[in-house]
Each structure stands twice: as C-alpha cells, then as structure tokens.
Scaffold this active site. Structure first.
Site, short mmCIF file in Angstrom:
data_model
loop_
_atom_site.label_atom_id
_atom_site.label_comp_id
_atom_site.label_asym_id
_atom_site.label_seq_id
_atom_site.Cartn_x
_atom_site.Cartn_y
_atom_site.Cartn_z
N ASP A 12 13.67 -36.22 11.41
CA ASP A 12 13.66 -35.07 12.31
C ASP A 12 12.66 -34.00 11.86
O ASP A 12 12.56 -33.70 10.67
CB ASP A 12 15.08 -34.47 12.29
CG ASP A 12 15.26 -33.31 13.25
OD1 ASP A 12 15.18 -33.55 14.46
OD2 ASP A 12 15.49 -32.18 12.79
N GLU A 62 9.43 -37.81 13.93
CA GLU A 62 9.48 -36.89 15.06
C GLU A 62 8.50 -35.77 14.78
O GLU A 62 8.82 -34.81 14.08
CB GLU A 62 10.88 -36.31 15.28
CG GLU A 62 10.95 -35.59 16.61
CD GLU A 62 11.62 -34.23 16.62
OE1 GLU A 62 11.77 -33.65 17.71
OE2 GLU A 62 11.99 -33.70 15.56
C1 NOJ Z 1 14.66 -32.16 16.96
C2 NOJ Z 1 15.89 -32.72 17.57
O1 NOJ Z 1 15.54 -33.72 18.48
C3 NOJ Z 1 16.62 -31.57 18.25
O2 NOJ Z 1 17.71 -32.04 18.99
C4 NOJ Z 1 17.02 -30.58 17.21
O3 NOJ Z 1 17.59 -29.46 17.85
C5 NOJ Z 1 15.85 -30.13 16.34
N1 NOJ Z 1 15.01 -31.22 15.94
C6 NOJ Z 1 16.33 -29.43 15.09
O4 NOJ Z 1 16.91 -30.35 14.21
#
Ligand code: NOJ
Length: 543
Positions: free
Chosen positions: A202, A244
């Site tokens: 993430d 991500e």
């Molecule tokens: C990306 C995630 O997809 C999202 O759902 C989240 O709020 C943020 N990162 C923070 O972790």
C-alpha cells in the site's frame, strides 16, 4: 534469485473484502469461515489469485488500512486459525492469495503509536515523524482532501505535530528509523511463513519525507523497497510484491527496478480513467496515447490492470480539465465525488448498460497486464452513494434474492452495511444465484471471457501494436506472442460500425472469433472489413 515461475504474469486477480463477502457466524460481518464456503464460486470464475483487503485488527477508520496490530486477524473476521484454514482451502483449489502490506502508516491505536505519543522521550517516539512546527514539507500534497486540512496534526499531550499522509488517525511510520525498517520485514515474515503468495504493498511512494521535495518516489524509498525485495527473495520463493503507486507510468516503472530487485507488479493507474474517457468520447485517442507513453517494463515484471477497486475511481492521473469533464460525465451528483475521484461502481458508471460493461471488461482482458476483477463487478453490482467515504462501493456481496441477499443470517440492522436494495441494482435483481441460472447473464459472459483469455499466453505476454483505422471510434490492436497473433477490436460508440483494417501481413489467414467460436472470411490484399454492433467487441485469432 530463487526460482520464480512468473505465475503472476499470467494470473487473473480477484480483489475482495472479507467483511463484505460472506458471513459465516451470523454477526453481520463477513469472515473467513464464510469466505471458505465461497471458494468454489471464486474458483469457478477462473481467476488465479485472490487479493484480500486488510484483514488485521483495526478500528476501521480507513476500513482496515489503519492497522492496530500486524500479527493478527480482525476479530470480526475470525481468528488466525480461520485465516490458515482459508489459505489452505484456497491453495487446495489452486488459488493463490496475496494480502495488503501497509508499510507507510499504522492506526493511531497501534501500540507503537500509543507509546510514541506517550512522551517525547519514549523509546518508540522515533517510530513516527514528529515536529515542533506544522510547516515542514510544504510541497507535499494532501491526499484525503475532503477531510484533512493538513498532513500535520498536533498531539496536545506532547505538544508536537505528527505527520500523516492519510487520515490523522493514520500516523506515518518513520522510515529513517532502522528499527521501523526491520520491524516491517518481521511483519512480512509472519505472513509469508504462514504461506501467503505475496503482498499488495500500500501507498509505497510516500515512505520517506525530505525537505524541498513532494515526498514521492524518493531515492530513499526505492532503496528501502529494494531491501524488502531482497529480503523476500532471500527467504522465500515464488512470492510476489505488487506496488500501489498512483503515479505516471514513467515513475511506476522505477518501482520495477532492474526487474529483479524491486516490485514484480505495479498497478497501471493512468490507463484506468482513460478507458472511461475513451468510451464516453467515443474516441480511442486517450487509451492509445497513454499506452504509447507507457515505457517497456523488465521481463520479470507485469502491469496490473483494473476498471474499479475498493477506492474512488481516482482522477489524480489526468489533467484538471479532464478531471472536470470526468466528474461532469460520470459523477453529476456531488455525492458521487470524493477527494479527486468518483465513488461509484462499474455498472452504475455506465448506466447499467450491459454492452458498455462488457466492452470495458473486454479492454481489461485484452490490453497488456494482469487483470483484476473487483468483487461484485462480475455480476454488475451497484453502489450506495449515501454511505460515508468509500463504503458505498464496499457493500455486501449479493448471493441470492433471499434475506440479506444470502450474505448473512443476522437481522438486517446488524449488517456492517446495508445490502443494495434499489429497483435497478438491488439484490432481488442482481445476484449470483440468478445469474448462474441464466446462460445469458453478465456472470456467464465474464466467465467466458476469463476462460478464453486463459487459453493463450498471448494476452498476458504478447506485445501490443495498435492499428489505426480512420474511424477513431474503433479501438483495435494486435497482441503478438511467439507465433500467435490476436486482434482485439472495440467499437466505442452506440452505433453499428463496419471498419476496414490493414491486415495485409496476415493475408491468407482465416480469423477465428475466439469468443463467438466462428471462423471468418480469409484475409486478402485489400482492407479487411470487420462488423461490430453498437459497443461491440471481438477477439480474432489471426495465427
Ligand atoms: C490506498 C488504499 O487503497 C486506500 O483504501 C487507503 O485509504 C490508502 N491507501 C491509505 O492506506
């Protein structure tokens, strides 16, 4: 490097939220016991790998991306033993499982932060980023724009500000602290030892802060992520890291490193809004341009493609003008907007038009990259824009037309979120059981597309070559791998189209329509004509 089978390059992913999937104990929350009972369904879709949204202990301010303990399961979802049973059952069906690795921040309820905020001299103080002023790093953008006025929040007790890229309940870890760096490797080990197949990592661009920068994609961040990969390869084989990084392709490719020293996979964020743009404009240009601006990636790596996920449809990777246009076209009601995006599901985005749902999925399955299907989109589930934050796209899976859509035995008011129950997308009309009984359902088409894609490596490994018919409503491209060639043709408008394609180099071949199972007339030395219904698409095997 340890043995890698590159399984992820050919995989199709299914993203799911445990809480939303199936409630095994009747408390109103989905859980691992429930999920186990639905593995046959997931397997029947033909997908290869499940990506689980965070399932760790959490106060759920950010639906689990605010982790209060890295080594356990949220009690609403079951126990570690339940998780292990799920993992075993998934593996027994040939399904792999990746989970979320949230590196950048924890919950403010995590014991590390509780200790850190205890006093300025606490041994854990330096696990987070503290400052006497809220003026450092002014170039850093705020991501949760609708909620957070600043990336700094004052901690009254100790009189200093702590740093957070997301909600103030999600303080950022301090990666300048070697203990934090080491602690996250322990987190990885815990889950990898249990047998998971990798992580979706993430928010990776934001691990470090440096004055005078926007704090994204810093060299320090890449250096740490290389350490993460080296650690993975040193101790485990055949596991993956998916980044991500909501960035432009040339920045995301940096996360692939040499192909062997950072991430195996990365989401292709910028292509996603352009698929919707092209569809609404009836013009292929946005998609062609972004793919042309996508640099080649190392051999051991793969893009991840998606139409929707658990977040808002993000419009960070478009211009201001394009963003306004997308909002106007796809989110006319302000309630549909969130931060820099659109909090709606696939089917409502395209007015529940089956042809356009299929067309977008056809692009998802034929463009380069590993496709990810978001749970519920395979049956065309709707959303609930009246729910807070992104919860409207995370409602319970609709299994049948019985009580609570077959999701849970709990009284309806005990469910973590209401079932979608409107006349168009409500569970009485849109549910798995109904679509399984109907050979013309969206679910059936999705399965057919997935199975067809999996019959050949051309879709996952082939090079991409756009054709340029005069009519820009036609998005046509070749995928070529070894001696196999497939032509994917899409009609982006609500009118029948006959398009003439330059296929001279394939003269003599008789295209085979992979989805319809029919052979077409032989390609000659004049432009080859293909007929497409409104919003139609065809996958034609040329060789
Ligand atoms: C990306 C995630 O997809 C999202 O759902 C989240 O709020 C943020 N990162 C923070 O972790």
């Amino acid at each position: 490097m340890t043995e890698q089978s590159h399984w992820y390059k050919d995989a199709i992913f299914y993203e799911l939220y445990v809480r939303a999937f199936a409630d095994g104990n009747g408390d109103g929350n989905g859980d691992f016991r429930g999920l186990i009972t639905k593995l046959d369904y997931i397997q029947s879709l033909g997908v290869d790998c499940i990506w689980l949204l965070p399932m760790y202990p959490s106060p759920l301010v950010d639906d689990g991306y605010d982790i209060a303990g890295y080594f356990d399961i949220h009690r609403d979802y079951g126990t570690l033993d339940d998780f292990k049973a799920f993992l075993e059952a998934a593996h027994a069906r040939g399904l792999r499982v990746i989970t979320d690795l949230v590196l950048n921040h924890t919950s403010d309820q995590h014991p590390w932060f509780q200790a850190s905020r205890n006093s300025r001299v606490d041994a854990k103080r330096d696990y987070y980023v503290w400052s006497d002023t809220d003026e450092k790093y002014p170039e850093v953008r705020i991501i949760f724009l609708d909620t957070e006025p600043s990336n700094w929040t004052l901690d009254e007790r100790t009189g200093q500000y702590f740093w957070h890229r997301f909600y103030k309940e999600q303080p950022d870890l301090n990666y300048d602290n070697p203990e934090v760096q080491a602690a996250m490797l322990d987190v990885m080990s815990f889950w990898l030892d249990m047998g998971i197949d990798g992580f979706r990592a993430d928010a990776v661009p934001y691990l470090f802060e440096r004055e005078g920068t926007n704090g994204e994609n810093l060299p320090e961040t890449h250096a740490y992520l290389k350490r993460v990969r080296a650690y993975l390869d040193q101790h485990y084989s055949d596991r993956i890291l998916l980044a991500e990084a909501n960035q432009w392709p040339e920045e995301v490719v940096e996360y692939f490193g040499t192909g062997e020293d950072e991430f195996h996979m990365g989401f292709h964020f910028p292509v996603m809004p352009r698929l919707y743009m092209a569809l609404r404009q009836g013009d292929r240009t946005p998609v062609v341009e972004i793919m042309r601006h996508t640099p080649p990636i190392p051999d051991g790596c793969q893009w991840c493609m998606f139409l929707r996920n658990h977040d808002e449809l993000t419009l960070e990777m478009v211009t201001e003008e394009e963003r306004q246009w997308m909002w106007q076209e796809y989110a006319p009601d302000p309630r549909m907007r969130l931060n820099l995006g659109i909090r709606r599901r696939l089917a409502p985005l395209v007015d529940n038009d089956r042809r356009r749902i299929e067309l977008l999925n056809s692009l998802l399955f034929t463009l380069p990259g590993a496709p990810i299907v978001y749970y519920g989109d395979e049956i065309g589930m709707g959303d609930n824009i009246w729910l807070h934050d992104r919860n409207g796209v995370r409602t319970p899976m609709q299994w049948n037309d019985g009580p609570n859509a077959g999701f849970s035995n709990a009284p309806a008011d005990k469910l973590y979120a209401p079932i979608i129950d409107d006349p168009t997308y409500g569970y009485k009309r849109i549910n798995v059981a109904g679509q399984e009984a109907d050979a013309t359902s969206l679910l059936d088409t999705m399965r057919h597309m997935i199975h067809t894609r999996k019959e050949s490596l051309v879709f996952s490994r082939g090079v991409l070559e756009f054709l340029e018919p005069e009519d820009t409503a036609i998005l046509a491209y070749l995928r070529r791998y070894q001696d196999e060639v497939v032509l994917a043709v899409h009609n982006l408008v609500d009118e029948e189209r006959r398009t003439a394609l330059n296929l001279y180099s394939y003269a003599g071949a008789a295209p085979y329509d992979l989805l319809a199972g029919a052979t077409l007339p032989i390609i000659g030395h004049s432009p080859y004509e293909v007929d497409l219904p409104p919003y139609g698409y065809r996958w034609l095997k040329l060789a």
